[in-house]
Design a protein around this motif. Sequence first.
Motif, PDB file in Angstrom:
ATOM      1  N   SER A  59      42.411  35.203  50.226  1.00 50.25           N
ATOM      2  CA  SER A  59      40.992  34.862  50.089  1.00 50.25           C
ATOM      3  C   SER A  59      40.687  34.270  48.706  1.00 50.25           C
ATOM      4  O   SER A  59      39.829  33.406  48.578  1.00 50.25           O
ATOM      5  N   TYR A  60      41.418  34.715  47.668  1.00 50.26           N
ATOM      6  CA  TYR A  60      41.203  34.131  46.340  1.00 50.26           C
ATOM      7  C   TYR A  60      41.718  32.696  46.296  1.00 50.26           C
ATOM      8  O   TYR A  60      41.125  31.826  45.663  1.00 50.26           O
TER       9      TYR A  60
ATOM     10  N   ARG B 180      46.984  29.992  36.676  1.00 51.67           N
ATOM     11  CA  ARG B 180      46.746  30.828  35.511  1.00 51.67           C
ATOM     12  C   ARG B 180      45.692  31.911  35.760  1.00 51.67           C
ATOM     13  O   ARG B 180      45.820  33.031  35.267  1.00 51.67           O
ATOM     14  N   HIS B 181      44.657  31.585  36.508  1.00 55.58           N
ATOM     15  CA  HIS B 181      43.540  32.521  36.631  1.00 55.58           C
ATOM     16  C   HIS B 181      43.469  33.225  37.979  1.00 55.58           C
ATOM     17  O   HIS B 181      42.756  34.205  38.123  1.00 55.58           O
ATOM     18  N   VAL B 182      44.172  32.687  38.971  1.00 55.73           N
ATOM     19  CA  VAL B 182      44.094  33.296  40.307  1.00 55.73           C
ATOM     20  C   VAL B 182      45.425  33.927  40.711  1.00 55.73           C
ATOM     21  O   VAL B 182      45.458  35.080  41.127  1.00 55.73           O
TER      22      VAL B 182
ATOM     23  N   PRO C 141      47.332  36.544  37.473  1.00 54.97           N
ATOM     24  CA  PRO C 141      46.761  37.884  37.293  1.00 54.97           C
ATOM     25  C   PRO C 141      47.100  38.845  38.432  1.00 54.97           C
ATOM     26  O   PRO C 141      47.221  40.047  38.216  1.00 54.97           O
ATOM     27  N   GLN C 142      47.281  38.313  39.628  1.00 54.97           N
ATOM     28  CA  GLN C 142      47.673  39.180  40.744  1.00 54.97           C
ATOM     29  C   GLN C 142      49.124  39.609  40.609  1.00 54.97           C
ATOM     30  O   GLN C 142      49.537  40.631  41.155  1.00 54.97           O
TER      31      GLN C 142
ATOM     32  N   ARG D 208      42.704  45.293  31.399  1.00 55.69           N
ATOM     33  CA  ARG D 208      41.433  45.732  30.823  1.00 55.69           C
ATOM     34  C   ARG D 208      40.252  45.552  31.772  1.00 55.69           C
ATOM     35  O   ARG D 208      39.204  46.139  31.574  1.00 55.69           O
ATOM     36  N   TRP D 209      40.416  44.750  32.812  1.00 56.02           N
ATOM     37  CA  TRP D 209      39.321  44.555  33.760  1.00 56.02           C
ATOM     38  C   TRP D 209      39.190  45.716  34.725  1.00 56.02           C
ATOM     39  O   TRP D 209      38.193  45.858  35.392  1.00 56.02           O
TER      40      TRP D 209
ATOM     41  N   PRO E 274      38.340  49.165  36.255  1.00 59.08           N
ATOM     42  CA  PRO E 274      37.317  50.137  35.863  1.00 59.08           C
ATOM     43  C   PRO E 274      37.938  51.458  35.441  1.00 59.08           C
ATOM     44  O   PRO E 274      38.996  51.809  35.913  1.00 59.08           O
TER      45      PRO E 274
END
Lengths: 270, 261
Positions: free
Chosen positions: B159-160, B176-178, B181-182, B258-259, B261
């Motif tokens: 979905s991303y 880089r951003h999608v 990070p996964q 760090r993202w 929770p």
Amino acid sequence: MASVTPALVAEIREKRYQRSRGAHAHVALEGLSLRIEPREIVALVGPSGCGKTTFLNIVAGLDREFNGEVRLAPRADGAPARVGYVFQEPRLLPWRTVYENLALVLPPQRAEPIVTDMLKAVGLAEARELYPAQLSVGMSRRVAIARAFAIEPDLLLMDEPFVSLDHDTVEQLRELLLGLWQVRPTTVLFVTHDLREALMLADRLVLLSAPPAHVVGQVPVSLARERRHSGAEIELLRADVLRQHRELIGSAGAMSSSPRAEPAAVREGR
Amino acid sequence: MSASPTAERASSWLVSSSLAQRIASVALFILVWQVTAEVLHSRLLPTATAVFVAMVHMCADGSLPFNLGITLARVAAAFFVAMIVGMAIGIVMGRSRTIDVLFDSWLVLLLNLPALVIIVLAYVWFGLTEAAAIGAVAVNKIPAVAVTLREGARALDRSYADMAQSFQMGRWRTLRHVILPQLYPYIFAAARSGLALVWKIVLIVELLGRSNGVGFEIQLYFQQFDVTRILAYTIAFVAVIQLIEWALFQPLERRAARWRP
């Protein structure tokens, strides 16, 4: 209006999902044609699982395995049309801040002022450095809507944007959406199975059948937007539509006359 | 629960106490070692103080930093080659079913090949060279990295990717951003176990076919039965690797997470 090129012309002859060996292929869409004028707000209404999301994904260019044609009017400068998509879930990148989530869909050198502007417009200027996990459900939706508007879309697609939210939040988001649309008018195609929601937002309703989905009716909504706040007028319209399109009743629980007292989330069964 | 200041104090006390416990644990180890060595009084088990003195001497004459540096450079080179190649293979195999089916048994074969066999073959086929040494270490690690990253690539959320595509984010931004990070948790897992494996194999490679580095030195002192210096090298090296874990991996991992929770 006749000379204006439509913002979207879609002719889907057939969209089928191949099942695993042996089983018959599932035909999701068949003979579905739709035409949307610039700056029109069209609601695609149909029973759950009738292929509305499939159709949106085809229009968005995410699904190219179908038989048919989708044409989007190019921008004034000849560039291909930009499509903003508000998915059913907000689909924000959880590892990027609210600011970054918006900035990443924009050209880097122009992102900063646009994002600041958009966040202010959806009332989230303070949330800029937060991560999506720190947002409430309603805030996440607002970010998703802001992201779709940020790219100045020629076509805005929304897939059940208010599903599984409480009544007050839905109300706020609807107001927000119309407010944004008035400042940044664009063509909107949104999907819902809530007839009431469709009547409150759209210029025109396009009714879809159960799969294989095709258009079974079109309902122009002429009631002025200012008067749509009144529940009574919407109820009247809704009863009218249901009378003329009896096939909608029963095909989806959401469209039968369930009492309004129930929270939206329960009624929509998600 | 209105006693949050107390709770805070308690948690900071816990952190410092766990650090204190660690130090106490290390101190206890050294004490047991020292006492045992004193009691046994054998050339084959030098005291902790003797090892420490040897370490200081080898630092003073430059041999320890020199050999440690060379070995660390080999570790770094083999580590990066293994990570980059292993990641590329793993991601491709995780994304394409055809390639996965085609090469899965190759991966299994490589995974089960003993490190010693790879090293010996590399030296036989490519000569006693630096490239053969580093290559052999990397080949030992590549299949494990590939298997880990293949899991990560299979778990990528479609979905991303759809979101990135519909908003025309472009290849580089999407990567880089999608995508990355996964994959971070998988990359960190591979890097952690990778470093642990690579530095052990580098010593063997040095022992078998290099004329410097910690592995070579250990072989030298093994022939002289100089346990003191063997232990001095071992402890220095373990300390450096642990330092990399603390000063590099852990902060990087905290940053990447760090993202959450």
